[in-house]
Design an enzyme around this catalytic site. Structure first.
Site, mmCIF file in Angstrom:
data_model
loop_
_atom_site.group_PDB
_atom_site.id
_atom_site.type_symbol
_atom_site.label_atom_id
_atom_site.label_comp_id
_atom_site.label_asym_id
_atom_site.label_seq_id
_atom_site.Cartn_x
_atom_site.Cartn_y
_atom_site.Cartn_z
ATOM 1 C CD GLU A 1 -13.260 -67.872 13.494
ATOM 2 O OE1 GLU A 1 -12.992 -68.759 14.319
ATOM 3 O OE2 GLU A 1 -13.153 -66.652 13.750
ATOM 4 C CB ILE B 1 -7.538 -68.771 9.621
ATOM 5 C CG1 ILE B 1 -6.503 -69.486 8.777
ATOM 6 C CG2 ILE B 1 -6.890 -67.670 10.468
ATOM 7 C CD1 ILE B 1 -5.926 -68.642 7.670
ATOM 8 C CG HIS B 2 -10.148 -68.252 16.149
ATOM 9 N ND1 HIS B 2 -11.436 -67.771 16.247
ATOM 10 C CD2 HIS B 2 -9.479 -67.810 17.243
ATOM 11 C CE1 HIS B 2 -11.548 -67.082 17.377
ATOM 12 N NE2 HIS B 2 -10.372 -67.083 17.994
ATOM 13 N N PRO B 3 -8.683 -65.883 14.404
ATOM 14 C CG PRO B 3 -8.759 -63.658 15.191
ATOM 15 C CD PRO B 3 -7.856 -64.868 15.096
#
Ligand SMILES: Cc1cc2nc3c(=O)[nH]c(=O)nc-3n(C[C@H](O)[C@H](O)[C@H](O)COP(=O)(O)OP(=O)(O)OC[C@H]3O[C@@H](n4cnc5c(N)ncnc54)[C@H](O)[C@@H]3O)c2cc1C
Length: 384
Positions: free
Chosen positions: A373, A367-369
Site C-alpha cells: 500500500e 491488497i489491504h492491508p
C-alpha cells in the site's frame, strides 16, 4: 536494527552459518563441473598470451571462443595500502574471528553500509569515513539524506572527510583525516570502491580493449573487440550487480549457441537494493538527475508509517517515491523501509512493460492491508 541494550548477534554462529552454506555450494559447483566429463577445470589464474590463447597452470590453452568473467576487486586507497598495517575488505571481513570493538569503515557506498550494518548488529561501534556529504550518494537525494540521518543516530559519521594517513599498530589503528582529526579503531574495513579485474590479464596481447576505467569494452551482444572473445559481469558491465551478471551470462550462452540470432543485454532498467537498515531499493532516474537534465516530472510520495501495515509494524521509517513524466510514464522509483527490495518489484514491472502510473494504480487491485500500500499511496499522491 540493533537497539541499545539488545543482545548482539552471535558472530561465530552467523559467520559459520553463512560460510558453511557458501563454501559448500562453491565446492559442490566445482566438483559438479569437474565430474561432467566435458568440462576441464583449472584451479589457477589465467592470463592471455595471444589472441584466444591463454597461459594456465604452466600450460597454454587455445579455444575458438573465450569468455572473460573474472569479476572485480576492492580498490584499496594508497594511505591504507602503503601503511603496512592490517586492513580488511569485503573479501575478508566476514571471516574474521570476532567482531572488533570499534570498526572504522572507509567509504559510504552500499557495500560499506551493508557491512557496517552487519558489524553494528554484532556489537561493534561503527565509524564511517566518507568523502561525500552523505551516505549512499548515487541514490535519490531523499533516500540518501534520510538514510544518512538515520545512520547518524547509530554510527559515528565523518562525512565530507577523506583519509590522509594510517598509523598505530595492529588492533590499535589511528586514522588521520584531512581535517587533522584522528579516528581510533581496532579494525579497518576498506570499502571505497571496486575495480574490474583486468590488470595482469594480458588483454593487450589478446586484442581486447578496455575503457578508461579498466573495464573490458563490449558491444550490446557482449562481444569484446577481439574476434571470438566475449565478456560478462563486473569485468565489463556498466551495472556491477549479481542479477546483471546472470543476465549477461544468459545472453553470452545464447549468442555462443545461436550466432545467427544474437541477443542483446539491456541495462536501462536495472533495479538495485541496499541490504542495510532501513532497506533501500531503486530503479530508473533519481530526482537530482531529472532536475539536472531539465526533464519535466511529477513526484508522488507516501510514508510507510502512514499505511495500515506500517502502523501495525510500529511505524518504521521509510517511504515510496515515484517520479513520473508528463505523459504518465514512470521515470524512476525509490523505496526505503521494510522489504523495499520486494516492494519495488511492481514498479520494476510497470517500467519494464511501459505501464503508466495511472494504469498501475487503478487497474490491478491492491491488497489491504499489505506493505505494498505504500507504493499504491505514492502513485495516488500523483493526483491523477
Ligand atoms: C560485499 C558485496 C556485496 C554485494 N552485494 C550484492 C547484492 O546484494 N546484490 C547484487 O546484485 N550484487 C551484489 N554484489 C555484486 C555481485 O557480487 C557481483 O556483481 C557479481 O558477483 C559479479 O559476478 P562476476 O561473475 O562478474 O564476478 P565474480 O563473482 O567476482 O567472479 C569472478 C571470478 O573470477 C575469478 N578470477 C579473477 N581473475 C581470474 C584469473 N585471472 N584467472 C582465473 N580466474 C580469475 C575470481 O576468483 C572469481 O571467482 C556485491 C558485491 C560485493 C563485493
Amino acid at each position: 536494527v540493533r537497539v541499545a541494550g539488545s543482545p548482539a548477534l552471535d558472530w561465530p554462529a552467523l559467520r559459520d552459518r553463512v560460510f558453511s552454506r557458501l563454501d559448500d555450494t562453491a565446492e559442490a559447483g566445482r566438483q559438479g563441473r569437474e565430474e561432467t566429463g566435458w568440462i576441464t577445470v583449472h584451479r589457477s589464474r589465467a592470463r592471455f598470451t595471444g589472441p584466444r590463447r591463454l597461459a594456465v597452470d604452466g600450460a597454454e590453452l587455445t579455444a575458438d571462443q573465450v569468455v572473460i568473467a573474472v569479476g572485480g576487486r576492492p580498490v584499496v586507497p594508497p594511505p591504507v595500502a602503503e601503511s603496512g598495517l592490517p586492513y580488511e575488505t569485503s573479501d575478508t571481513v566476514m571471516r574474521v574471528a570476532e567482531p572488533p570493538r570499534r570498526l572504522a569503515v572507509l567509504g559510504g557506498g552500499y557495500i560499506a553500509c551493508e557491512l557496517a550494518e552487519v558489524f553494528c548488529a554484532a556489537g561493534s561501534e561503527i565509524v564511517v569515513i566518507e568523502q561525500e556529504p552523505a551516505l549512499l550518494g548515487p541514490q535519490d537525494e531523499q533516500v540518501s539524506a534520510e538514510f544518512t540521518d538515520l545512520a547518524g543516530k547509530r554510527w559515528d559519521l565523518r562525512l565530507g572527510r577523506s583519509l590522509e594517513s594510517l598509523d598505530g599498530g595492529p588492533g590499535a589503528l589511528r586514522l588521520t583525516l584531512d581535517d587533522g582529526t584522528v579516528v581510533e579503531a581496532d579494525m579497518l574495513l576498506a570499502a571505497a570502491g571496486r575495480a574490474p579485474n583486468t590488470g595482469g590479464l594480458g588483454l593487450d596481447r589478446a586484442g581486447v580493449e578496455v575503457d578508461d576505467g579498466g573495464r573490458v569494452v563490449v558491444d550490446a551482444h557482449q562481444r569484446t573487440t577481439a574476434e571470438g572473445v566475449w565478456a560478462l559481469g563486473d569485468v565489463c558491465t556498466p551495472v556491477p550487480l549479481k542479477h546483471v551478471a546472470n543476465r549477461e551470462a544468459e545472453v553470452v550462452r545464447h549468442n555462443l549457441r545461436h550466432p545467427g540470432e544474437p541477443r542483446a543485454a539491456e541495462h536501462d532498467l536495472v533495479p538495485a537494493a541496499v541490504f542495510a537498515n532501513p532497506r533501500v531499493a531503486s530503479i530508473g532516474a533519481t530526482e537530482q538527475r531529472l532536475r539536472e537534465d531539465g526533464t519535466d516530472y511529477r513526484v508522488g510520495l507516501a510514508r510507510t508509517a502512514d499505511t495500515a501495515y506500517g502502523w501495525a509494524m510500529a511505524e518504521p521509517p521509510g517511504f515510496a517515491k515515484v517520479l513520473v513524466a508528463p505523459d504518465g510514464h514512470l521515470l524512476g522509483a525509490h523505496v526505503m523501509g521494510p522489504e523495499a527490495p520486494t516492494l519495488i518489484q511492481p514498479l520494476v514491472l510497470a517500467m519494464t512493460f511501459g505501464l503508466t502510473a495511472d494504469d498501475l494504480l487503478n487497474r490491478p487491485y491492491w491488497i489491504h492491508p499489505a506493505m505494498t500500500e505504500v507504493v499504491q499511496q505514492a502513485l495516488d499522491d500523483l493526483g491523477g
